[in-house]
Design a protein around this motif. Structure first.
Motif, PDB file in Angstrom:
ATOM      1  N   SER A 164      -5.145   2.938   5.974  1.00  0.00           N
ATOM      2  CA  SER A 164      -5.440   1.585   6.455  1.00  0.00           C
ATOM      3  C   SER A 164      -6.386   1.546   7.653  1.00  0.00           C
ATOM      4  O   SER A 164      -6.568   0.514   8.271  1.00  0.00           O
ATOM      5  N   THR A 187       0.435  -2.644   8.393  1.00  0.00           N
ATOM      6  CA  THR A 187       0.551  -2.630   6.927  1.00  0.00           C
ATOM      7  C   THR A 187       1.898  -2.063   6.509  1.00  0.00           C
ATOM      8  O   THR A 187       2.554  -2.589   5.592  1.00  0.00           O
ATOM      9  N   THR A 193       0.812  -1.217   0.000  1.00  0.00           N
ATOM     10  CA  THR A 193       0.000   0.000   0.000  1.00  0.00           C
ATOM     11  C   THR A 193       0.848   1.271   0.000  1.00  0.00           C
ATOM     12  O   THR A 193       0.465   2.278  -0.585  1.00  0.00           O
TER      13      THR A 193
END
Length: 246
Positions: free
Chosen positions: A225, A234, A177
């Motif tokens: 997130s 993450t 991400t």
């Protein structure tokens, strides 16, 4: 070897092993040998290619300018290498030591510049005797340049590699991400992971917020997130994904 306790910006103490005076002297000698080898190589190239004739007809100032230009790699040796190799030179890599900030994070170019400027002074006065005495009497084995820059030199001679402390399980089909996570160093991620796990275990939400804010400040990453725990989890996985696939 002397233990060096560093208090991070999250008020967590992390223990490192200070590089001994002997290790630092070894690294210095090895770096000196590399510089000497460079000088010998330059002289050898000038001899076999007859480049020395370029000095013919040059005035004294021009000769000095050419010599100074050739001497730049020697002059800026430690500054350039420490800046690009995260606190290490060839000598430090062989001796397994490196420069870090006293807050546990990676030193900046400005920190290396301060150390380099002080090194010039320390080596020019008493042929390095001042630096040696300072390291011996200082409880962190710091020389004057380290004290001024807020840095210390630690030993990497241990059985556990720093990467072992930051590993996260990442599936082969994992989709990252936060690509900006690669701005962090291994040391940064280790500190984040250790503080994150302690904060989660203690339900210390204030530390989680501090971690999130510090990550955003250093990397420019924006939380996509959800809550802070998911964000940091993450981020750790993304770091492992990118470093394992580089």
């Amino acid at each position: 070897m002397m233990q060096l306790t560093i208090n991070t910006t999250q008020n967590v103490n992390i223990n490192f092993t200070s590089a001994s005076v002997g290790d630092r002297l070894l690294a210095q000698i090895l770096d000196l040998l590399v510089k000497i080898a460079y000088i010998i190589l330059v002289i050898f190239i000038f001899e076999i290619t007859d480049l020395s004739r370029i000095f013919n007809g040059l005035d004294q100032w021009s000769v000095m300018a050419v010599i100074s230009l050739l001497g730049l790699p020697v002059m800026f040796y430690s500054l350039v290498q420490e800046s690009f190799w995260e606190g290490q030179t060839i000598g430090k890599k062989i001796a397994k030591i490196k420069v870090i900030k006293l807050d546990g994070y990676q030193a900046s170019f400005g920190d290396y510049l301060i150390r380099w400027l002080f090194r010039i002074v320390e080596l020019s006065i008493g042929n390095g005797l001042i630096a040696l005495i300072t390291m011996i009497v200082n409880k962190r084995n710091q020389r004057l340049g380290d004290i001024a820059a807020g840095t210390a030199v630690i030993s990497l001679k241990n059985n556990i590699n720093i990467n072992h402390t930051i590993l996260q399980e990442v599936n082969e089909d994992y989709v990252p991400t936060y690509p900006l996570v690669i701005k962090l160093s291994d040391n940064d991620v280790r500190i984040i992971k250790e503080n994150f796990e302690k904060a989660v275990a203690a339900r210390d939400y204030a530390t989680l917020i501090k971690l999130r804010d510090k990550i955003i400040q250093v990397t420019g990453i924006k939380n996509q997130s959800g809550n802070d725990q998911d964000f940091i989890k993450t981020l750790l996985k993304d770091y492992n994904y990118y470093t394992q696939n580089m």
